[in-house]
Design a protein around this motif. Sequence first.
Motif, short mmCIF file in Angstrom:
data_model
loop_
_atom_site.label_atom_id
_atom_site.label_comp_id
_atom_site.label_asym_id
_atom_site.label_seq_id
_atom_site.Cartn_x
_atom_site.Cartn_y
_atom_site.Cartn_z
N SER A 347 0.57 -1.29 0.02
CA SER A 347 0.02 -0.21 0.10
C SER A 347 0.95 1.19 -0.02
N PHE A 348 1.85 1.35 0.60
CA PHE A 348 2.82 2.44 0.72
C PHE A 348 3.27 2.81 -0.58
N GLN A 349 3.65 1.58 -1.27
CA GLN A 349 4.33 1.85 -2.61
C GLN A 349 3.25 2.18 -3.56
N GLN A 350 1.75 1.64 -3.46
CA GLN A 350 0.74 2.17 -4.12
C GLN A 350 0.45 3.88 -3.97
N MET A 351 0.60 4.13 -2.77
CA MET A 351 0.26 5.38 -2.46
C MET A 351 1.45 6.50 -3.22
N GLY A 352 2.62 6.07 -3.17
CA GLY A 352 3.76 6.87 -3.88
C GLY A 352 3.60 6.84 -5.39
N PHE A 353 3.19 5.72 -5.90
CA PHE A 353 2.77 5.55 -7.40
C PHE A 353 1.66 6.63 -7.80
N VAL A 354 0.55 6.46 -6.98
CA VAL A 354 -0.64 7.27 -7.47
C VAL A 354 0.03 8.83 -7.26
N ALA A 355 0.54 9.14 -6.02
CA ALA A 355 1.03 10.68 -5.99
C ALA A 355 1.67 10.91 -7.31
N GLY A 356 2.69 10.11 -7.74
CA GLY A 356 3.72 10.50 -8.77
C GLY A 356 2.56 10.77 -10.03
N ARG A 357 1.54 9.71 -10.21
CA ARG A 357 0.67 9.73 -11.41
C ARG A 357 -0.18 11.24 -11.41
N ILE A 358 -0.53 11.40 -10.31
CA ILE A 358 -1.37 12.65 -10.17
C ILE A 358 -0.58 13.88 -10.44
N LEU A 359 0.83 13.87 -10.01
CA LEU A 359 1.53 15.16 -10.31
C LEU A 359 2.00 15.02 -11.66
N VAL A 360 2.35 13.88 -12.48
CA VAL A 360 2.52 14.12 -13.89
C VAL A 360 1.39 14.38 -14.58
N HIS A 361 0.21 14.01 -14.44
CA HIS A 361 -0.91 14.59 -14.89
C HIS A 361 -1.26 16.06 -14.85
N ALA A 362 -1.03 16.65 -13.72
CA ALA A 362 -1.06 17.91 -13.47
C ALA A 362 0.06 18.78 -14.64
N LEU A 363 1.40 18.38 -14.37
CA LEU A 363 2.52 18.94 -15.10
C LEU A 363 2.09 18.79 -16.74
N LEU A 364 1.84 17.68 -17.36
CA LEU A 364 1.46 17.49 -18.73
C LEU A 364 0.66 18.22 -19.13
N GLY A 365 -0.41 18.66 -18.37
CA GLY A 365 -1.49 19.54 -18.67
C GLY A 365 -1.20 21.21 -18.83
N MET A 366 0.06 21.63 -18.22
CA MET A 366 0.41 22.79 -18.28
C MET A 366 1.52 23.39 -19.57
N ASP A 367 1.36 24.70 -19.65
CA ASP A 367 1.95 25.22 -20.92
C ASP A 367 3.53 24.68 -20.64
N PRO A 368 4.37 24.31 -21.33
CA PRO A 368 5.69 23.96 -20.97
C PRO A 368 6.59 25.24 -20.41
N ALA A 369 5.88 26.29 -20.87
CA ALA A 369 6.68 27.70 -20.43
C ALA A 369 6.53 28.01 -19.09
N ASP A 370 5.61 27.27 -18.57
CA ASP A 370 5.39 27.79 -17.09
C ASP A 370 5.82 26.48 -16.10
N LEU A 371 6.41 25.45 -16.39
CA LEU A 371 6.96 24.65 -15.61
C LEU A 371 7.90 24.93 -14.45
N ASP A 372 8.41 26.06 -14.67
CA ASP A 372 9.36 26.50 -13.59
C ASP A 372 8.88 27.57 -12.75
N ASP A 373 7.39 27.88 -13.03
CA ASP A 373 6.66 28.93 -11.98
C ASP A 373 5.93 28.10 -10.89
N ARG A 374 6.61 28.27 -9.88
CA ARG A 374 6.21 27.42 -8.77
C ARG A 374 4.33 27.82 -8.58
N ALA A 375 4.14 29.17 -8.81
CA ALA A 375 2.59 29.52 -8.63
C ALA A 375 1.78 28.72 -9.57
#
Length: 466
Positions: A347-375
């Motif tokens: 389960s701990f490994q699943q939690m880490g995997f799903v957290a990574g999936r969620i984050l990648v989902h958010a980043l892939l949906g962004m304008d690449p020019a904004d990936l260094d913009d923390r806000a």
Amino acid sequence: MTAIAFVFVLVAAACGSDDDSDTADTAAPAATEAPAADDDMSDDMADEHMAMDQAGDFCGLGTGEEATDEPIVIGNVTTSVPGIDFSTGPLMMEAYFRCVNANGGIHGRPLEMVWENDNATPEDAAAAARKLIETDGVVALAGGFSILDCAVNAGYYEEQGLNVIVAGVAGECFSSPSISATNMGPAYSLLGAAQAVVAKGAANKVVTVTGVSPAAEYAQSLAGAFVEQSGLEWENVLTDLPISDPTSVALDLVNRAGDGGGVLLNYTPPEGLKILKAAEEQGLIDRVLWGSSTPLNDSSVAVALGSAWEGKININAEFSLLDDPRSDIELYRQVTADFHEDPTLGSFQQMGFVAGRILVHALLGMDPADLDDRAAVNAAIGGIKNFQTDHLCKPWYFGGLELGNVSNNWDYNVVPDGVGAMRDDSGCFEIAAIDPILVAVREAEAGGGLTADEPNNWKGGLGSQG
């Protein structure tokens, strides 16, 4: 305090070098269907990439090409001390990032993860968060597993405008609008285990037990409230960690609960197994109904318990079965095999995997020019709704709700099959809304737009109160 940085060369021997194209290809079965990353990608293409990453067929863009541009640095705070070692979670998220990096990264940029060990002290937890944000310059915090991070740093994260994805332990992981967990944490999970043993007929008294830690009181509180609402007596027991005399602990717990009562464990796998094996040796298995929070839903636990425990302990599983054949869980197993030096599934490994999936989902949906913009990055994280994953009973969302976020609030009850795996004993069931936070969460969900109306893989379930 020394940062623990997972840089790709540290695991080269286990995961292969950049020239090991076979590894990258096996983790991207749909690579030929995925378009290449493009810095001028349209909004429609970004949406398509998000949908593909969420589909569960491959890592990120699935291009089979190594990401080589400037890395995007992600951080988290995790507890790793004797008796409370959550490091398997971020290690799994890092393995998933390696798979993403072998398949185009985030529009050609690799993910690099750095985490800080809080050493189970408030001082180190505070210093860790500030180092990651103010010195290391991470753009996001994701995949942290800590008993103290949320309690110590929730206010700081909110001041910094961060939306943090964690595997929650402390109550503040679920009561802050700026923190959202992939899991439900020990309190809600043990509540689910209490629902199981009460539904199966626990009589007179239920005993909960966990190790001494800053989160211990909160971790047992909701299960205790449910037990008492069900008309039974509740007693909470704390043990020092690591457990040195599991035989005495097992005998004490069963005697406190009495014949036909219930015993609910709240431990990481090594500590929980000590008690269960001692109970087996002392002939105590059938004297009470046994239950556990999520951590014991682990392949190593199922193997170690063996035939004596077949169907004899009810483990609340915040995530799907480890041998579930659906695509997102198959990818988890495949990434573990191809990109992780430890093949254990849990389960701990699943939690880490799903957290990574969620984050990648958010980043892939962004304008690449904004990936260094923390806000901008944290705005994208905070805006996640209806994230589909086979690992959870219902789609995940960030929430940002005033009283706090409990996005994962339907679970499974699993039991050992006696051979070496866990089997589903309940289908998805609703965790009882017995506290104001979960009541507010359910009201927000009923308003629509955050998550699906019905759980995945519905089979009926255990009754809930509240």
